[in-house]
Design a protein around this motif. Sequence first.
Motif, PDB file in Angstrom:
ATOM      1  N   TYR B  81       0.829  -1.205   0.000  1.00  0.00           N
ATOM      2  CA  TYR B  81       0.000   0.000   0.000  1.00  0.00           C
ATOM      3  C   TYR B  81       0.864   1.256   0.000  1.00  0.00           C
ATOM      4  O   TYR B  81       0.378   2.350  -0.216  1.00  0.00           O
ATOM      5  N   MET B 112      -6.945 -10.485   0.979  1.00  0.00           N
ATOM      6  CA  MET B 112      -7.568  -9.360   1.690  1.00  0.00           C
ATOM      7  C   MET B 112      -6.875  -9.090   3.026  1.00  0.00           C
ATOM      8  O   MET B 112      -6.816  -7.959   3.483  1.00  0.00           O
ATOM      9  N   CYS B 115      -3.629  -6.908   2.093  1.00  0.00           N
ATOM     10  CA  CYS B 115      -3.787  -5.531   1.596  1.00  0.00           C
ATOM     11  C   CYS B 115      -5.197  -5.338   1.062  1.00  0.00           C
ATOM     12  O   CYS B 115      -5.783  -6.261   0.509  1.00  0.00           O
ATOM     13  N   GLU B 116      -5.742  -4.145   1.250  1.00  0.00           N
ATOM     14  CA  GLU B 116      -6.965  -3.786   0.543  1.00  0.00           C
ATOM     15  C   GLU B 116      -6.679  -3.905  -0.945  1.00  0.00           C
ATOM     16  O   GLU B 116      -5.648  -3.411  -1.420  1.00  0.00           O
ATOM     17  N   SER B 118      -7.881  -2.395  -3.379  1.00  0.00           N
ATOM     18  CA  SER B 118      -7.792  -1.107  -4.073  1.00  0.00           C
ATOM     19  C   SER B 118      -6.566  -0.310  -3.631  1.00  0.00           C
ATOM     20  O   SER B 118      -6.312   0.762  -4.151  1.00  0.00           O
ATOM     21  N   TRP B 119      -5.814  -0.832  -2.655  1.00  0.00           N
ATOM     22  CA  TRP B 119      -4.619  -0.133  -2.190  1.00  0.00           C
ATOM     23  C   TRP B 119      -3.331  -0.743  -2.732  1.00  0.00           C
ATOM     24  O   TRP B 119      -2.247  -0.219  -2.468  1.00  0.00           O
ATOM     25  N   ASP B 144      -4.133   0.243  -8.616  1.00  0.00           N
ATOM     26  CA  ASP B 144      -3.693   1.587  -8.265  1.00  0.00           C
ATOM     27  C   ASP B 144      -2.338   1.849  -8.932  1.00  0.00           C
ATOM     28  O   ASP B 144      -1.352   1.195  -8.618  1.00  0.00           O
ATOM     29  N   TYR B 194     -13.609   3.287  -5.409  1.00  0.00           N
ATOM     30  CA  TYR B 194     -12.278   2.677  -5.331  1.00  0.00           C
ATOM     31  C   TYR B 194     -11.520   2.780  -6.644  1.00  0.00           C
ATOM     32  O   TYR B 194     -10.693   1.929  -6.960  1.00  0.00           O
ATOM     33  N   GLU B 317     -13.387  -2.698  -1.591  1.00  0.00           N
ATOM     34  CA  GLU B 317     -12.328  -2.358  -0.653  1.00  0.00           C
ATOM     35  C   GLU B 317     -12.554  -3.131   0.618  1.00  0.00           C
ATOM     36  O   GLU B 317     -13.675  -3.459   0.936  1.00  0.00           O
TER      37      GLU B 317
END
Lengths: 385, 317
Positions: B81, B112, B115-116, B118-119, B144, B194, B317
């Motif tokens: 992230y 999960m 890390c998220e 979306s991160w 991302d 996200y 997310e």
Amino acid sequence: MSPGPLPELVVLGGGAGPRGSAYAVSLAAVGVPIRVVPYAAVLDGQPLPVRPGAVVRCEAPSDTPGLDARLVRLGGGPAVDVAAGQLVPTAAWHRGLGLLLSAVDRALADAPAHRRMQRTEAVLAMFDKAETARRLATAGVPQPERLTAAGPDAALARDLELARDLVATGWGQAFVKPRFGSSGAGLIALRWRGRDEVIARTTIDWDGQRAGNTARLVTRRGWTAVQELIEVLRPDGLVVQRWLPKWSAGGGPCDLRVVVIAGQARHVLARIATGPVTNLHLGARRGDLQQTRRALGEEVWGRVLRVAEAAVGCFEPCLYAGVDVLVTPSGAPHVLEVNAFGDFHEGILADGLDTYQTQWAALESGWGGSSGANPTGCAGDGSAA
Amino acid sequence: MTFDNVSAFAGHPIDDTWDPAQTSPPWPQLPLAGSPQALPRVAVDYDGTAEDWVARLQALVALPGADRLEGLSVGMWGQPYDTDASSIVAALVAVASRLPSLRVLVFGDMSMEECEVSWIKSTDLSPLWAAYPQLEHLLIRGSDGLALPALRLARLRTLRIECGGLDRTVVHQVLAADLPALEELTLYLGDDDYGATSTVEDLGPLLRGEVLTTVTRLGLVDSVIQDEIAQALTGAPVLERLTDLDLSQGVLTDVGGRALLANPAIARLRRLDLHHHYLSDELAGQLAALGPEVDVSDPQVPDEYDGTTYYTVAVGE
């Protein structure tokens, strides 16, 4: 000191609750009748007559309807409606639990020689996450790091400038939990990047005035919202624990509940979650144990069991406890919690016996028995023989 | 709301027991035996760094048999992230000559818990095209910072991008790619909270059958605009070629469900995946009876909170 058959098993609390019922069924299957005594009798100050050589078990207070709320009031807390989902004031509840167990101690003070399945001191320590963490640390049992920069956890709760302190850890994610208690109530799973972005997933239902429990995780964003959730927990004390990634396979993150009986890891339950929290009542499900064991490999599996045994060793003498162990993706086990009443796992067998029957077998073969010391720590304790 | 580490891809299981940290004899063995070959996941623990990750990759390619390795999975590279994947891509490029058999690549194999989605800070993956021209199956997780400029892989048969929200630029890059062998394309379009910015118009060239014309299995999934996508498939030329259509994991309601039901091309599919949906029982039943193999499992109920109704995609997310 040849251990003979035990003449009497007295269970405090849980007469008709799910745990108490399961216990009665389990013991009946091996021919052991139980005598149930409601906690109310003990709290009313009545003595607890037991026959010589008896074994006394305390059932989880939550199994007795209304008892948790009564413990809160005993502990100096306000009236709460637990059944309606109101968040339990955990510090008062823990004080109440201490008073309840002291009442049990007193009720048995003049009883003839008997054995206890739980020790008051150990149960209270297990329900205190700060004390549990301290003992695990002393014994070198692996556990997730905790945020302790501000000193003891109670002080931490007051002084924590959360965003600053958390970001400074470099962890990226953490759990904030009530210091006292053991269910998924009052949990906050936090994840942040930088000072600006934070996601909280929580079982706290906070409407700005009243705190309740949700049966599913709710997502909140931003440090302001997080700070509000923290304020809900703060008065009763909290712990901040690094959120280590759990090994994840077979449909979700997994942790293991290991029931240690008479020093040995015996029954294991794999819990597979749909999110960061593995409590079964929060949507997690039982995983296939053999499949989980195969996937983890024998070496890691063995490490999980040893770590669980070492954790219960911090509360010796201790007939049993249920230890929550997470395994990181690289196979390192860490102890999350030690549960005093963590033996309610219907249908999970080890060597053909369930958790309750295995405890009984350990008692029958003399566990906690005839030594000159007072291994279960209760007055009048002695040999079953 | 959760996702695991990738357990298998393109028919290959992923081996997470392979221990690259084992640096003294007995040397770790690459999981080369078995058919299909298991693929090692190269990952560091939660407190590892990208430098550690690169060291593990280098240890892997130094092992006997690395030249026969058919694929690998790029897992946790340390604070994903915060730390983007550019040093990971550079390391993969640097060892490309040691991995001549590499046909399968999973990039961003994180759960999960790690890390998220979306991160996950991805990066420009284009250096990989020239370094691994033999790639046949590519799974990318995390969008991302992801960029796929000048995507050109002559043998690529599977492209799958899993994320919480795909930027329209990446959608355009995929649609503009030169992938003459592509059979299966799956894009997690995601949620605009996200990072999702694409619209149905962005997908136009694909739906009109103008680009990526060899694709027979198409997934446009995990989308907040799942209904609009379903509606846009009415009369869409792309359906003439498709055997499998995946519209799962998104916010598909009866609006989109009715469009699918009325679309005669849908009934001709071999397989239709709609799992994780907001369809009524009645419509789900009608779709299930259409003819193709239809998955309408995992029905969702929207959340009500403070008087607002929330529909969520499966992976956000």
